[in-house]
Scaffold this active site. Sequence first.
Site, PDB file in Angstrom:
ATOM      1  N   ARG A   1       0.834  -1.086   0.197  1.00  0.00           N
ATOM      2  CA  ARG A   1      -0.055  -0.577  -0.116  1.00  0.00           C
ATOM      3  C   ARG A   1       0.929   1.183  -0.216  1.00  0.00           C
ATOM      4  O   ARG A   1       0.598   2.260   0.787  1.00  0.00           O
ATOM      5  CB  ARG A   1      -1.267  -0.450   1.426  1.00  0.00           C
ATOM      6  CG  ARG A   1      -1.935  -0.848   0.902  1.00  0.00           C
ATOM      7  CD  ARG A   1      -2.929  -0.677  -0.242  1.00  0.00           C
ATOM      8  NE  ARG A   1      -3.648  -1.751   0.030  1.00  0.00           N
ATOM      9  CZ  ARG A   1      -3.397  -3.054  -0.708  1.00  0.00           C
ATOM     10  NH1 ARG A   1      -2.326  -3.143  -0.910  1.00  0.00           N
ATOM     11  NH2 ARG A   1      -3.970  -3.962  -0.371  1.00  0.00           N
TER      12      ARG A   1
ATOM     13  N   GLU B   1      -4.998   5.891   5.683  1.00  0.00           N
ATOM     14  CA  GLU B   1      -4.657   4.949   4.257  1.00  0.00           C
ATOM     15  C   GLU B   1      -5.129   6.532   3.276  1.00  0.00           C
ATOM     16  O   GLU B   1      -4.659   6.547   1.949  1.00  0.00           O
ATOM     17  CB  GLU B   1      -5.799   4.107   3.993  1.00  0.00           C
ATOM     18  CG  GLU B   1      -5.465   3.197   2.909  1.00  0.00           C
ATOM     19  CD  GLU B   1      -5.962   2.458   2.252  1.00  0.00           C
ATOM     20  OE1 GLU B   1      -6.097   1.546   2.877  1.00  0.00           O
ATOM     21  OE2 GLU B   1      -6.609   2.302   1.162  1.00  0.00           O
TER      22      GLU B   1
ATOM     23  N   SER C   1     -10.917   0.670   3.750  1.00  0.00           N
ATOM     24  CA  SER C   1     -10.069   0.712   4.581  1.00  0.00           C
ATOM     25  C   SER C   1      -9.585   1.628   4.919  1.00  0.00           C
ATOM     26  O   SER C   1      -8.521   3.030   4.338  1.00  0.00           O
ATOM     27  CB  SER C   1      -8.798  -0.334   4.367  1.00  0.00           C
ATOM     28  OG  SER C   1      -9.557  -1.453   4.631  1.00  0.00           O
TER      29      SER C   1
HETATM   30  C1  FAD Z   1     -15.499   0.766  -0.720  1.00  0.00           C
HETATM   31  C2  FAD Z   1     -14.283   0.802  -0.833  1.00  0.00           C
HETATM   32  C3  FAD Z   1     -12.803   0.243  -1.263  1.00  0.00           C
HETATM   33  C4  FAD Z   1     -11.698   0.263  -1.021  1.00  0.00           C
HETATM   34  N1  FAD Z   1     -11.221  -0.924  -1.431  1.00  0.00           N
HETATM   35  C5  FAD Z   1      -9.569  -0.561  -1.892  1.00  0.00           C
HETATM   36  C6  FAD Z   1      -8.772  -1.788  -1.442  1.00  0.00           C
HETATM   37  O1  FAD Z   1      -9.096  -3.729  -1.365  1.00  0.00           O
HETATM   38  N2  FAD Z   1      -7.689  -1.943  -2.054  1.00  0.00           N
HETATM   39  C7  FAD Z   1      -7.500  -0.572  -2.529  1.00  0.00           C
HETATM   40  O2  FAD Z   1      -5.752  -0.307  -2.513  1.00  0.00           O
HETATM   41  N3  FAD Z   1      -8.143   0.388  -1.823  1.00  0.00           N
HETATM   42  C8  FAD Z   1      -8.989   0.466  -1.550  1.00  0.00           C
HETATM   43  N4  FAD Z   1      -9.729   1.386  -2.138  1.00  0.00           N
HETATM   44  C9  FAD Z   1      -9.343   2.615  -1.788  1.00  0.00           C
HETATM   45  C10 FAD Z   1      -9.314   3.074  -3.246  1.00  0.00           C
HETATM   46  O3  FAD Z   1     -10.339   2.796  -4.536  1.00  0.00           O
HETATM   47  C11 FAD Z   1      -8.018   3.728  -3.909  1.00  0.00           C
HETATM   48  O4  FAD Z   1      -6.799   3.695  -3.932  1.00  0.00           O
HETATM   49  C12 FAD Z   1      -8.317   4.111  -5.616  1.00  0.00           C
HETATM   50  O5  FAD Z   1      -6.930   4.107  -6.017  1.00  0.00           O
HETATM   51  C13 FAD Z   1      -8.583   5.370  -5.782  1.00  0.00           C
HETATM   52  O6  FAD Z   1      -8.876   5.579  -6.947  1.00  0.00           O
HETATM   53  P1  FAD Z   1      -9.331   7.089  -6.671  1.00  0.00           P
HETATM   54  O7  FAD Z   1      -8.999   7.594  -8.412  1.00  0.00           O
HETATM   55  O8  FAD Z   1     -10.887   7.282  -6.101  1.00  0.00           O
HETATM   56  O9  FAD Z   1      -8.451   8.062  -6.396  1.00  0.00           O
HETATM   57  P2  FAD Z   1      -8.839   9.454  -5.757  1.00  0.00           P
HETATM   58  O10 FAD Z   1      -9.297   9.450  -4.454  1.00  0.00           O
HETATM   59  O11 FAD Z   1      -9.266  10.495  -6.879  1.00  0.00           O
HETATM   60  O12 FAD Z   1      -7.132  10.048  -5.591  1.00  0.00           O
HETATM   61  C14 FAD Z   1      -6.120   8.868  -4.517  1.00  0.00           C
HETATM   62  C15 FAD Z   1      -5.427   9.782  -4.195  1.00  0.00           C
HETATM   63  O13 FAD Z   1      -4.185   9.679  -5.736  1.00  0.00           O
HETATM   64  C16 FAD Z   1      -4.152  10.909  -6.577  1.00  0.00           C
HETATM   65  N5  FAD Z   1      -4.407  10.690  -8.449  1.00  0.00           N
HETATM   66  C17 FAD Z   1      -5.219  10.492  -8.706  1.00  0.00           C
HETATM   67  N6  FAD Z   1      -5.129  10.324  -9.419  1.00  0.00           N
HETATM   68  C18 FAD Z   1      -4.208  10.747 -10.244  1.00  0.00           C
HETATM   69  C19 FAD Z   1      -2.834  11.134 -11.412  1.00  0.00           C
HETATM   70  N7  FAD Z   1      -3.544  10.117 -12.603  1.00  0.00           N
HETATM   71  N8  FAD Z   1      -1.980  10.842 -10.929  1.00  0.00           N
HETATM   72  C20 FAD Z   1      -0.866  11.269  -9.738  1.00  0.00           C
HETATM   73  N9  FAD Z   1      -1.732  11.337  -8.552  1.00  0.00           N
HETATM   74  C21 FAD Z   1      -3.954  10.239  -8.471  1.00  0.00           C
HETATM   75  C22 FAD Z   1      -5.000  12.069  -5.849  1.00  0.00           C
HETATM   76  O14 FAD Z   1      -4.571  13.251  -6.368  1.00  0.00           O
HETATM   77  C23 FAD Z   1      -4.904  11.592  -4.371  1.00  0.00           C
HETATM   78  O15 FAD Z   1      -3.742  12.068  -3.690  1.00  0.00           O
HETATM   79  C24 FAD Z   1     -11.520   1.558  -1.749  1.00  0.00           C
HETATM   80  C25 FAD Z   1     -12.139   2.752  -1.602  1.00  0.00           C
HETATM   81  C26 FAD Z   1     -13.773   2.502  -1.203  1.00  0.00           C
HETATM   82  C27 FAD Z   1     -14.543   3.119  -1.251  1.00  0.00           C
END
Ligand code: FAD
Length: 346
Positions: A165, A340, A243
């Site tokens: 992570r 996280e 999480s």
């Molecule tokens: C119900 C639920 C279940 C989940 N389960 C998991 C799991 O099993 N495993 C896990 O690892 N995570 C999990 N997550 C967390 C999440 O889904 C992941 O971390 C996911 O990758 C976040 O993507 P996002 O596009 O929504 O990120 P955002 O929330 O939009 O951004 C997250 C971070 O990434 C940065 N970012 C986004 N896009 C870019 C880019 N193109 N370049 C540089 N930086 C960028 C943002 O600035 C921010 O700092 C879960 C979340 C939820 C709500």
Amino acid sequence: MTVSNPAPLSTLTTMQVGGVPKRIITCTNTEILYSTMAELWDGEDQHQVLAGGSNTVFADDMSDWTIVLVANRGIEIVAEDSESVTVQVQAGHSWDEFVAWAVENDYAGIEAMSGIPGSVGATPVQNVGGYGQEVSQVITQVEFLDQETGELAIKPAAFFEFSYRDSALKHGLLGIIGWVEFRLLKLDGLSVPMASGQITQHVGAAYGSQLPLSQIRDSVLELRSSKGMVVKANDPDSVSCGSFFTNPVVSYSKSLEFPEEMQRWSMPDEDQVKLSAGWLIENAGIPKGYGLPGSKAAISNKHALAITNRGGATGQEVLELARLIQERVAARWGINLIPEPNLIGF
Ligand SMILES: Cc1cc2nc3c(=O)[nH]c(=O)nc-3n(C[C@H](O)[C@H](O)[C@H](O)COP(=O)(O)OP(=O)(O)OC[C@H]3O[C@@H](n4cnc5c(N)ncnc54)[C@H](O)[C@@H]3O)c2cc1C
């Protein structure tokens, strides 16, 4: 590029908290994304990159912030041989749509990461993973605009120093990801060997089995749904960031100090053990469903590790509950839980 009348950030995040920003710039291709970022890096505006909003908690007052919405989409096969396929996916593409596409086309390597919300471009940030798979196992290279040097380059996976992570992007490496390239395997419709006891038990197979890709996807979605870990309009326990804390990794000798009944996982480094943060929370006296009096933020009823918004919670309430959990776990177990999600504007 669209500079829209800003919507509250609560409508763009799965935690559903966050105030109205100064402006939102929507970037539908990499050229716009890179030029927008370069301009913001050169200027004075406070800004934040947002994609799926599933790992971000915004403050209630975001009125000084510019939000860059990553919205470039597309999947392209760039190389193929009898054993594998190399796929370039735009940063703003939905991660789970990409997984569904891979499963439909019989490409293995990401099937156990079904149902994780958010975008492809955010997956390298915390080396997204679940049920024994991590994106670092399949990422080959990434197009990256480096904030410090201004260089736009295609970087090999090793550049991001992936671990559990975690990546260099969480430790000072600044920049924006335009697309991510993955190498997926052709295994005649079967998965890679399943490195998750939860999945193999769920389907009644031996650990390490290779199973039909669609069976893995269905099982993972079922398991995740039972924990509120698939975002669904009819599941209040999924109004979360998943999480809220990472599972703490401690030395093997330290892990022996914890009760045997606590769930734990081995790590690639044999001297390290990953402890269950959910167990530590519940056994520090914070049960599932717990909320502070008068607060709309509460622990999920299905999973001790998720903080949920019960409807109308503020960012402040989410943070207060997170702090309480950290304090109780530190007092009871001597472990400092690390959040996280990205906490922005607090
Ligand atoms: C119900 C639920 C279940 C989940 N389960 C998991 C799991 O099993 N495993 C896990 O690892 N995570 C999990 N997550 C967390 C999440 O889904 C992941 O971390 C996911 O990758 C976040 O993507 P996002 O596009 O929504 O990120 P955002 O929330 O939009 O951004 C997250 C971070 O990434 C940065 N970012 C986004 N896009 C870019 C880019 N193109 N370049 C540089 N930086 C960028 C943002 O600035 C921010 O700092 C879960 C979340 C939820 C709500």
